[in-house]
Design a protein around this motif. Structure first.
Motif, PDB file in Angstrom:
ATOM      1  N   ARG A 128      65.175  -6.186  46.181  1.00  0.00           N
ATOM      2  CA  ARG A 128      64.143  -6.261  47.227  1.00  0.00           C
ATOM      3  C   ARG A 128      64.758  -6.748  48.532  1.00  0.00           C
ATOM      4  NH1 ARG A 128      60.978  -4.889  50.705  1.00  0.00           N
ATOM      5  NH2 ARG A 128      59.336  -6.260  51.398  1.00  0.00           N
ATOM      6  N   ALA A 129      65.655  -7.718  48.463  1.00  0.00           N
ATOM      7  CA  ALA A 129      66.308  -8.223  49.672  1.00  0.00           C
ATOM      8  C   ALA A 129      67.133  -7.122  50.344  1.00  0.00           C
ATOM      9  CB  ALA A 129      67.187  -9.430  49.338  1.00  0.00           C
ATOM     10  N   ILE A 130      67.806  -6.311  49.549  1.00  0.00           N
ATOM     11  CA  ILE A 130      68.576  -5.193  50.112  1.00  0.00           C
ATOM     12  C   ILE A 130      67.630  -4.201  50.789  1.00  0.00           C
ATOM     13  CG2 ILE A 130      70.049  -3.204  49.545  1.00  0.00           C
ATOM     14  CD1 ILE A 130      71.551  -5.879  49.549  1.00  0.00           C
ATOM     15  N   GLU A 131      66.495  -3.917  50.169  1.00  0.00           N
ATOM     16  CA  GLU A 131      65.495  -3.033  50.795  1.00  0.00           C
ATOM     17  C   GLU A 131      65.027  -3.623  52.127  1.00  0.00           C
ATOM     18  OE1 GLU A 131      62.227  -2.509  48.081  1.00  0.00           O
ATOM     19  OE2 GLU A 131      63.510  -1.623  46.529  1.00  0.00           O
ATOM     20  N   MET A 132      64.827  -4.945  52.168  1.00  0.00           N
ATOM     21  CA  MET A 132      64.367  -5.617  53.384  1.00  0.00           C
ATOM     22  C   MET A 132      65.409  -5.531  54.496  1.00  0.00           C
ATOM     23  SD  MET A 132      62.636  -8.929  51.563  1.00  0.00           S
ATOM     24  CE  MET A 132      61.964  -9.717  53.033  1.00  0.00           C
ATOM     25  N   LEU A 133      66.667  -5.505  54.119  1.00  0.00           N
ATOM     26  CA  LEU A 133      67.748  -5.334  55.081  1.00  0.00           C
ATOM     27  C   LEU A 133      67.615  -3.966  55.750  1.00  0.00           C
ATOM     28  CD1 LEU A 133      71.435  -6.121  54.274  1.00  0.00           C
ATOM     29  CD2 LEU A 133      70.801  -3.965  55.296  1.00  0.00           C
ATOM     30  N   TYR A 134      67.422  -2.920  54.946  1.00  0.00           N
ATOM     31  CA  TYR A 134      67.348  -1.560  55.491  1.00  0.00           C
ATOM     32  C   TYR A 134      66.013  -1.262  56.173  1.00  0.00           C
ATOM     33  CZ  TYR A 134      71.770  -0.841  53.176  1.00  0.00           C
ATOM     34  OH  TYR A 134      73.080  -0.954  52.794  1.00  0.00           O
ATOM     35  N   SER A 135      64.950  -1.961  55.788  1.00  0.00           N
ATOM     36  CA  SER A 135      63.647  -1.732  56.428  1.00  0.00           C
ATOM     37  C   SER A 135      63.527  -2.505  57.740  1.00  0.00           C
ATOM     38  CB  SER A 135      62.512  -2.163  55.490  1.00  0.00           C
ATOM     39  OG  SER A 135      62.469  -3.580  55.386  1.00  0.00           O
ATOM     40  N   GLY A 136      64.442  -3.425  57.993  1.00  0.00           N
ATOM     41  CA  GLY A 136      64.388  -4.230  59.210  1.00  0.00           C
ATOM     42  C   GLY A 136      63.643  -5.541  59.053  1.00  0.00           C
ATOM     43  N   GLU A 137      63.171  -5.843  57.845  1.00  0.00           N
ATOM     44  CA  GLU A 137      62.506  -7.131  57.625  1.00  0.00           C
ATOM     45  C   GLU A 137      63.515  -8.272  57.697  1.00  0.00           C
ATOM     46  OE1 GLU A 137      59.380  -6.895  54.301  1.00  0.00           O
ATOM     47  OE2 GLU A 137      60.557  -5.036  54.083  1.00  0.00           O
ATOM     48  N   ILE A 138      64.763  -7.995  57.354  1.00  0.00           N
ATOM     49  CA  ILE A 138      65.848  -8.966  57.510  1.00  0.00           C
ATOM     50  C   ILE A 138      66.731  -8.444  58.639  1.00  0.00           C
ATOM     51  CG2 ILE A 138      67.914  -9.977  56.464  1.00  0.00           C
ATOM     52  CD1 ILE A 138      66.460  -9.901  53.766  1.00  0.00           C
ATOM     53  N   LYS A 139      66.791  -9.233  59.750  1.00  0.00           N
ATOM     54  CA  LYS A 139      67.561  -8.823  60.923  1.00  0.00           C
ATOM     55  C   LYS A 139      68.627  -9.839  61.317  1.00  0.00           C
ATOM     56  CE  LYS A 139      64.043  -6.000  63.134  1.00  0.00           C
ATOM     57  NZ  LYS A 139      63.285  -5.753  64.351  1.00  0.00           N
ATOM     58  N   ASP A 140      68.778 -10.862  60.527  1.00  0.00           N
ATOM     59  CA  ASP A 140      69.732 -11.931  60.835  1.00  0.00           C
ATOM     60  C   ASP A 140      71.138 -11.507  60.407  1.00  0.00           C
ATOM     61  OD1 ASP A 140      70.485 -14.758  61.411  1.00  0.00           O
ATOM     62  OD2 ASP A 140      70.913 -14.704  59.253  1.00  0.00           O
ATOM     63  N   ALA A 141      72.091 -11.531  61.343  1.00  0.00           N
ATOM     64  CA  ALA A 141      73.443 -11.025  61.091  1.00  0.00           C
ATOM     65  C   ALA A 141      74.141 -11.743  59.939  1.00  0.00           C
ATOM     66  CB  ALA A 141      74.287 -11.130  62.362  1.00  0.00           C
ATOM     67  N   LEU A 147      62.755 -19.246  68.163  1.00  0.00           N
ATOM     68  CA  LEU A 147      62.280 -18.957  69.515  1.00  0.00           C
ATOM     69  C   LEU A 147      63.051 -17.825  70.206  1.00  0.00           C
ATOM     70  CD1 LEU A 147      60.442 -19.570  71.948  1.00  0.00           C
ATOM     71  CD2 LEU A 147      62.158 -21.260  72.657  1.00  0.00           C
ATOM     72  N   PRO A 148      64.386 -17.809  70.199  1.00  0.00           N
ATOM     73  CA  PRO A 148      65.079 -16.724  70.908  1.00  0.00           C
ATOM     74  C   PRO A 148      64.668 -15.328  70.421  1.00  0.00           C
ATOM     75  CG  PRO A 148      66.613 -18.477  70.456  1.00  0.00           C
ATOM     76  CD  PRO A 148      65.344 -18.807  69.701  1.00  0.00           C
ATOM     77  N   THR A 149      64.382 -15.169  69.134  1.00  0.00           N
ATOM     78  CA  THR A 149      63.952 -13.849  68.650  1.00  0.00           C
ATOM     79  C   THR A 149      62.551 -13.529  69.148  1.00  0.00           C
ATOM     80  OG1 THR A 149      62.921 -14.493  66.522  1.00  0.00           O
ATOM     81  CG2 THR A 149      65.331 -14.209  66.554  1.00  0.00           C
ATOM     82  N   TYR A 150      61.707 -14.543  69.244  1.00  0.00           N
ATOM     83  CA  TYR A 150      60.346 -14.351  69.766  1.00  0.00           C
ATOM     84  C   TYR A 150      60.404 -13.889  71.221  1.00  0.00           C
ATOM     85  CZ  TYR A 150      55.521 -15.323  71.054  1.00  0.00           C
ATOM     86  OH  TYR A 150      54.236 -15.207  71.513  1.00  0.00           O
ATOM     87  N   ILE A 151      61.249 -14.543  72.002  1.00  0.00           N
ATOM     88  CA  ILE A 151      61.416 -14.188  73.419  1.00  0.00           C
ATOM     89  C   ILE A 151      61.910 -12.744  73.551  1.00  0.00           C
ATOM     90  CG2 ILE A 151      62.810 -14.671  75.475  1.00  0.00           C
ATOM     91  CD1 ILE A 151      62.727 -17.648  74.627  1.00  0.00           C
ATOM     92  N   ASN A 152      62.710 -12.294  72.569  1.00  0.00           N
ATOM     93  CA  ASN A 152      63.319 -10.964  72.647  1.00  0.00           C
ATOM     94  C   ASN A 152      62.588  -9.921  71.809  1.00  0.00           C
ATOM     95  OD1 ASN A 152      65.199  -9.123  73.631  1.00  0.00           O
ATOM     96  ND2 ASN A 152      66.638  -9.506  71.986  1.00  0.00           N
ATOM     97  N   GLY A 153      61.278 -10.098  71.606  1.00  0.00           N
ATOM     98  CA  GLY A 153      60.486  -9.031  71.021  1.00  0.00           C
ATOM     99  C   GLY A 153      60.091  -9.163  69.569  1.00  0.00           C
ATOM    100  N   ASN A 154      60.527 -10.198  68.870  1.00  0.00           N
ATOM    101  CA  ASN A 154      60.101 -10.423  67.487  1.00  0.00           C
ATOM    102  C   ASN A 154      58.709 -11.060  67.554  1.00  0.00           C
ATOM    103  OD1 ASN A 154      59.712 -11.167  64.825  1.00  0.00           O
ATOM    104  ND2 ASN A 154      61.500 -12.496  64.701  1.00  0.00           N
ATOM    105  N   ASP A 155      57.683 -10.252  67.313  1.00  0.00           N
ATOM    106  CA  ASP A 155      56.296 -10.669  67.547  1.00  0.00           C
ATOM    107  C   ASP A 155      55.913 -12.000  66.909  1.00  0.00           C
ATOM    108  OD1 ASP A 155      55.862  -8.483  69.129  1.00  0.00           O
ATOM    109  OD2 ASP A 155      54.966  -7.289  67.532  1.00  0.00           O
ATOM    110  N   SER A 156      56.364 -12.258  65.689  1.00  0.00           N
ATOM    111  CA  SER A 156      56.002 -13.517  65.031  1.00  0.00           C
ATOM    112  C   SER A 156      57.027 -14.613  65.282  1.00  0.00           C
ATOM    113  CB  SER A 156      55.876 -13.303  63.520  1.00  0.00           C
ATOM    114  OG  SER A 156      57.156 -13.077  62.947  1.00  0.00           O
TER     115      SER A 156
END
Length: 193
Positions: free
Chosen positions: A165-178, A69-78
């Protein structure tokens, strides 16, 4: 910074609904030797543990996908977040907690975990220390489908991903969790996968 440079003068509970939000007033001895009064809010949600499951032989890792929920509130559309398996310690020690969370969330029963470091994740407002682990997994360790505990309203999708693929997702922004980013970078630096 020595303890005698901080004096807590007042602590109020602002919320005790899910976890505890305090407003703390304190005196702080600055570098000029003068006392200043500060007031800050601190959210105490307990401490937690997180783990990256990896398989060196097939160069895969296990992550989860769930609504936050907090990511949704802050602009994460899904509101969906791809993350490493994690959980709050409650009354467990970090190692026991992460073994239990791993089985509940991912369906893998692991016994050997390696603690790699610990970190304050948002020290300006949250008291939590997060304990970071890694562990190898294989198909023989799969004991259930995972997905979390229904009573806790967990609806977790288990993802087995190629490490590259996971590393690519990190750089593409698909993975944003610190915490997940930190674990992926650790795995890359230390050639785990």
């Amino acid at each position: 910074m020595k303890k005698d440079t901080i004096k807590i003068t007042k602590k109020e509970i602002l919320s005790d609904n899910w976890y505890t939000l305090h407003k703390v007033t304190y005196e702080y001895l600055n570098k000029n030797g003068e006392w200043e009064t500060h007031s800050r809010e601190a959210y105490d949600r307990g401490n937690g543990a997180v783990i990256l499951l990896y398989n060196t032989a097939n160069r895969k890792i296990i992550l989860t996908n769930q609504f936050r929920l907090p990511t949704y509130i802050n602009g994460n559309d899904s509101g969906m977040m791809i993350e490493a398996c994690a959980g709050l310690l409650d009354q467990d020690n970090p190692e026991d907690c992460i073994r239990k969370e791993t089985q509940e969330e991912t369906g893998y029963k692991i016994s050997k975990v390696k603690k790699i470091f610990e970190s304050y994740m948002s020290p300006g407002s949250v008291t939590e220390i997060l304990y970071f682990f890694v562990a190898e997994y294989n198909e023989n360790m799969k004991v259930s489908e995972g997905g979390g505990i229904p009573e806790e309203q967990e609806n977790i999708e288990v993802l087995e991903l190629d490490f590259d693929r996971a590393i690519e997702m990190l750089y593409s922004g698909e993975i944003k969790d610190a915490k997940t980013i930190m674990l992926l970078q650790y795995a890359k630096i230390h050639n785990l996968v």
